[in-house]
Every structure is written in structure tokens, then in C-alpha cells.
Design a protein around this motif. Structure first.
Motif, PDB file in Angstrom:
ATOM      1  N   LYS A   1       0.828  -1.203   0.000  1.00 46.46           N
ATOM      2  CA  LYS A   1       0.000   0.000   0.000  1.00 46.46           C
ATOM      3  C   LYS A   1       0.864   1.255   0.000  1.00 46.46           C
ATOM      4  CE  LYS A   1      -4.574  -1.127   1.698  1.00 46.46           C
ATOM      5  NZ  LYS A   1      -5.663  -0.690   2.618  1.00 46.46           N
ATOM      6  N   TYR A   2       1.998   1.197   0.698  1.00 50.68           N
ATOM      7  CA  TYR A   2       2.905   2.349   0.725  1.00 50.68           C
ATOM      8  C   TYR A   2       3.408   2.661  -0.679  1.00 50.68           C
ATOM      9  CZ  TYR A   2       6.999   5.209   1.756  1.00 50.68           C
ATOM     10  OH  TYR A   2       7.929   6.217   1.780  1.00 50.68           O
ATOM     11  N   GLN A   3       3.770   1.634  -1.418  1.00 48.08           N
ATOM     12  CA  GLN A   3       4.257   1.842  -2.781  1.00 48.08           C
ATOM     13  C   GLN A   3       3.177   2.415  -3.698  1.00 48.08           C
ATOM     14  OE1 GLN A   3       5.901  -2.231  -3.413  1.00 48.08           O
ATOM     15  NE2 GLN A   3       7.812  -1.175  -3.871  1.00 48.08           N
ATOM     16  N   ARG A   4       1.924   2.022  -3.438  1.00 47.90           N
ATOM     17  CA  ARG A   4       0.803   2.513  -4.251  1.00 47.90           C
ATOM     18  C   ARG A   4       0.251   3.829  -3.703  1.00 47.90           C
ATOM     19  NH1 ARG A   4      -3.468  -0.317  -3.699  1.00 47.90           N
ATOM     20  NH2 ARG A   4      -2.846  -1.934  -2.208  1.00 47.90           N
ATOM     21  N   GLN A   5       0.800   4.294  -2.589  1.00 46.10           N
ATOM     22  CA  GLN A   5       0.326   5.504  -1.911  1.00 46.10           C
ATOM     23  C   GLN A   5      -1.160   5.397  -1.568  1.00 46.10           C
ATOM     24  OE1 GLN A   5       1.577   9.244  -3.641  1.00 46.10           O
ATOM     25  NE2 GLN A   5       3.560   8.445  -4.251  1.00 46.10           N
ATOM     26  N   ALA A   6      -1.545   4.215  -1.123  1.00 51.56           N
ATOM     27  CA  ALA A   6      -2.936   3.981  -0.711  1.00 51.56           C
ATOM     28  C   ALA A   6      -3.070   4.345   0.764  1.00 51.56           C
ATOM     29  CB  ALA A   6      -3.321   2.525  -0.954  1.00 51.56           C
ATOM     30  N   PHE A   7      -3.097   5.642   1.028  1.00 51.81           N
ATOM     31  CA  PHE A   7      -3.089   6.162   2.387  1.00 51.81           C
ATOM     32  C   PHE A   7      -4.491   6.566   2.827  1.00 51.81           C
ATOM     33  CE2 PHE A   7       1.242   7.773   0.822  1.00 51.81           C
ATOM     34  CZ  PHE A   7       1.869   6.583   1.162  1.00 51.81           C
ATOM     35  N   GLU A   8      -4.683   6.596   4.147  1.00 49.35           N
ATOM     36  CA  GLU A   8      -5.956   7.028   4.721  1.00 49.35           C
ATOM     37  C   GLU A   8      -5.947   8.531   4.985  1.00 49.35           C
ATOM     38  OE1 GLU A   8      -8.476   5.159   4.901  1.00 49.35           O
ATOM     39  OE2 GLU A   8      -7.550   3.186   4.621  1.00 49.35           O
ATOM     40  N   ASN A   9      -7.143   9.089   5.063  1.00 46.24           N
ATOM     41  CA  ASN A   9      -7.301  10.485   5.465  1.00 46.24           C
ATOM     42  C   ASN A   9      -7.208  10.548   6.986  1.00 46.24           C
ATOM     43  OD1 ASN A   9      -8.613  12.960   6.369  1.00 46.24           O
ATOM     44  ND2 ASN A   9      -9.219  13.254   4.239  1.00 46.24           N
ATOM     45  N   LEU A  10      -6.151  11.153   7.486  1.00 43.40           N
ATOM     46  CA  LEU A  10      -5.913  11.166   8.928  1.00 43.40           C
ATOM     47  C   LEU A  10      -7.064  11.782   9.712  1.00 43.40           C
ATOM     48  CD1 LEU A  10      -2.167  12.021   9.649  1.00 43.40           C
ATOM     49  CD2 LEU A  10      -3.451   9.987  10.317  1.00 43.40           C
ATOM     50  N   ALA A  11      -7.657  12.809   9.173  1.00 42.74           N
ATOM     51  CA  ALA A  11      -8.703  13.523   9.912  1.00 42.74           C
ATOM     52  C   ALA A  11      -9.984  12.706  10.046  1.00 42.74           C
ATOM     53  CB  ALA A  11      -9.001  14.855   9.226  1.00 42.74           C
ATOM     54  N   TYR A  12     -10.262  11.851   9.079  1.00 40.11           N
ATOM     55  CA  TYR A  12     -11.567  11.188   9.043  1.00 40.11           C
ATOM     56  C   TYR A  12     -11.522   9.669   9.210  1.00 40.11           C
ATOM     57  CZ  TYR A  12     -13.079  15.712   7.303  1.00 40.11           C
ATOM     58  OH  TYR A  12     -13.332  17.056   7.171  1.00 40.11           O
ATOM     59  N   PHE A  13     -10.351   9.077   9.207  1.00 38.83           N
ATOM     60  CA  PHE A  13     -10.283   7.618   9.290  1.00 38.83           C
ATOM     61  C   PHE A  13     -10.798   7.106  10.635  1.00 38.83           C
ATOM     62  CE2 PHE A  13      -8.027   3.727  10.537  1.00 38.83           C
ATOM     63  CZ  PHE A  13      -8.504   2.877   9.547  1.00 38.83           C
ATOM     64  N   GLU A  14     -11.616   6.073  10.582  1.00 39.73           N
ATOM     65  CA  GLU A  14     -12.133   5.406  11.772  1.00 39.73           C
ATOM     66  C   GLU A  14     -11.993   3.895  11.596  1.00 39.73           C
ATOM     67  OE1 GLU A  14     -13.268   6.576  14.591  1.00 39.73           O
ATOM     68  OE2 GLU A  14     -13.122   8.703  14.053  1.00 39.73           O
ATOM     69  N   PRO A  15     -11.917   3.145  12.691  1.00 38.42           N
ATOM     70  CA  PRO A  15     -11.858   1.690  12.571  1.00 38.42           C
ATOM     71  C   PRO A  15     -13.116   1.131  11.902  1.00 38.42           C
ATOM     72  CG  PRO A  15     -11.315   2.392  14.808  1.00 38.42           C
ATOM     73  CD  PRO A  15     -11.869   3.591  14.102  1.00 38.42           C
ATOM     74  N   TYR A  16     -12.992  -0.064  11.343  1.00 40.24           N
ATOM     75  CA  TYR A  16     -14.106  -0.750  10.710  1.00 40.24           C
ATOM     76  C   TYR A  16     -14.737  -1.676  11.750  1.00 40.24           C
ATOM     77  CZ  TYR A  16     -16.529  -3.733   7.272  1.00 40.24           C
ATOM     78  OH  TYR A  16     -17.469  -4.445   6.561  1.00 40.24           O
ATOM     79  N   TYR A  17     -15.771  -1.169  12.437  1.00 43.64           N
ATOM     80  CA  TYR A  17     -16.387  -1.957  13.503  1.00 43.64           C
ATOM     81  C   TYR A  17     -17.322  -3.036  12.978  1.00 43.64           C
ATOM     82  CZ  TYR A  17     -14.693   1.834  16.461  1.00 43.64           C
ATOM     83  OH  TYR A  17     -13.904   2.752  17.096  1.00 43.64           O
ATOM     84  N   LEU A  18     -17.827  -2.890  11.783  1.00 45.97           N
ATOM     85  CA  LEU A  18     -18.707  -3.828  11.108  1.00 45.97           C
ATOM     86  C   LEU A  18     -20.091  -3.895  11.728  1.00 45.97           C
ATOM     87  CD1 LEU A  18     -19.142  -5.877   8.861  1.00 45.97           C
ATOM     88  CD2 LEU A  18     -18.210  -7.648  10.347  1.00 45.97           C
ATOM     89  N   LYS A  19     -20.186  -4.200  13.006  1.00 41.18           N
ATOM     90  CA  LYS A  19     -21.506  -4.291  13.626  1.00 41.18           C
ATOM     91  C   LYS A  19     -22.207  -2.945  13.623  1.00 41.18           C
ATOM     92  CE  LYS A  19     -21.672  -8.269  16.677  1.00 41.18           C
ATOM     93  NZ  LYS A  19     -21.902  -8.721  18.070  1.00 41.18           N
TER      94      LYS A  19
END
Length: 226
Positions: free
Chosen positions: A196-214
């Protein structure tokens, strides 16, 4: 080469690894059942960085296990990762917990079904082929005697993860194979994070949240992320 710190806190295992590109340099883990993340996570970060002979400022990115998993564990891991990324001005990478868990086994054939224990007879699960390509979406599933039987019709089904014991007590089929004692670890995150680092597949720091699923299933409308 890229130094990437990996944090895994989706389950009881508090796990921190440091990779130099695709090479594992240092790892610390504690799988205490009482959840030791708050006490040990930052200590482990300090230890792996010191073992590698670098400082935090040398890191190029931080990867965090994004879930699904324990609500409290995920919050601790993501909060720590985001805080370090903000302080160091480096990108955040998220790794699906079930994807890295699936990579702990490499069967010659069949399907890989990682299982994260949820409440009662429920698990978080997904389906991967023997090359670790995801074949079915991540879901919360109640385990019943006929669960996963449709997969068994296609060949061997390899179960692993913290939900394995409850499934082994209920599921019966000659094609079902169980791998007890395996749980999410930052060890398997490194190569996924570097890709992902090589592809620059980064998250938005301000808005990223864990994937709780439920939460996503219960309330709807919430984007579960990449």
C-alpha cells in the motif's frame, strides 16, 4: 528503503512490528486475555524502534489493523497510529484484520476462512482463496450447524482465528479443517503495508475510523472504508 511501523490491536494480542520494506526487523507481542493494549502498546513501539537502531523520525509510514474486532482494542490502536502520524507528518495505512489473519496459513488448495470471535455464537468472517485473494465480503455471522456448508461443496475449507474454537464445536464436515491457537498479529501486516505504501494507498488522517462492522450493519449509511 521504507521503515513502516505496524500496530495490531483488533483482538487480545497487542502486537507491534517494524518492517524495512518487506523485511521484518523487530516484533513485540503480548496475547494476555485481559487486553494489555493501553499498558503495552507504546512500550512495544519504543522497543522495536530501539532494536532497529532508528528513531521515530525515521519512519516513513504507520500501518494499523482496521478491524473488524474489539471496539476498545481498535480504538486504542487507531488513536495511537493517528497520533504518531500527525506528530511525525507521515501517512497512515490501514490493513483489514481478516486479510492479514488469512495470510498466517498457505494451504495448497481450498478456501481460507478467518474467524474473529464476536459475542455469543457470532463471528466476523470473510472468505479467501488459497492465494489470499478475498472471494466474499466481510460479514458478521451467527454460527449454526449448517454455516459454511456451501463452501464445503467446493473443497477444503481452512478455518483459523479467535473464533475457531466455537466453530469447531458446531461445524462438522470432512472438508472442514481447523487451525486452533492462531490470532491476528502485526507480523503479517508488513508486506501488505509496504504494498500500500508503494501505491500511496493512504488514509485520510482527519476522518479515518476503525471498521467496527456491527455498527455499520446496525445503523447503516456508514462507509466501512477501503
Amino acid at each position: 528503503m521504507a521503515w513502516i511501523l505496524n500496530l495490531e490491536t483488533a483482538g487480545t494480542n497487542c502486537s507491534v512490528s517494524l518492517y524495512k520494506a518487506e523485511e521484518l526487523v523487530a516484533i513485540r507481542e503480548d496475547n494476555s486475555p485481559g487486553y494489555s493494549h493501553a499498558e503495552l502498546l507504546h512500550l512495544f513501539i519504543e522497543e522495536v524502534v530501539a532494536e532497529a537502531g532508528i528513531v521515530l523520525a525515521d519512519l516513513q509510514a504507520i500501518a494499523v489493523s482496521k478491524g473488524p474486532g474489539s471496539y476498545t482494542g481498535l480504538r486504542i490502536g487507531v488513536a495511537s497510529a493517528k497520533g504518531l502520524c500527525f506528530a511525525l507528518d507521515i501517512p497512515l495505512i490501514s490493513i483489514p484484520t481478516l486479510e492479514s489473519l488469512a495470510r498466517q496459513i498457505t494451504p495448497a488448495e481450498g478456501l481460507i476462512v478467518p474467524l474473529m470471535d464476536a459475542r455469543r455464537m457470532e463471528v466476523y468472517t470473510a472468505v479467501f482463496d488459497s492465494d489470499h485473494k478475498q472471494m466474499a465480503p466481510t460479514v458478521a455471522k451467527v454460527v449454526e450447524p449448517d454455516s459454511f456448508l456451501e463452501l464445503a461443496q467446493k473443497g477444503k475449507v481452512h478455518f483459523l482465528g479467535t473464533g475457531t474454537s466455537k466453530c469447531a464445536d458446531v461445524l462438522e464436515h470432512p472438508n472442514f479443517i481447523f487451525y486452533p491457537g492462531l490470532f491476528p498479529s502485526s507480523r503479517e501486516m508488513g508486506k501488505l503495508a509496504f504494498d500500500k505504501y508503494q501505491r500511496q494507498a493512504f488514509e485520510n488522517l482527519a476522518y479515518f475510523e476503525p471498521y467496527y462492522l456491527k455498527d455499520f450493519i446496525a445503523h447503516g449509511g456508514k462507509n466501512p472504508g477501503k
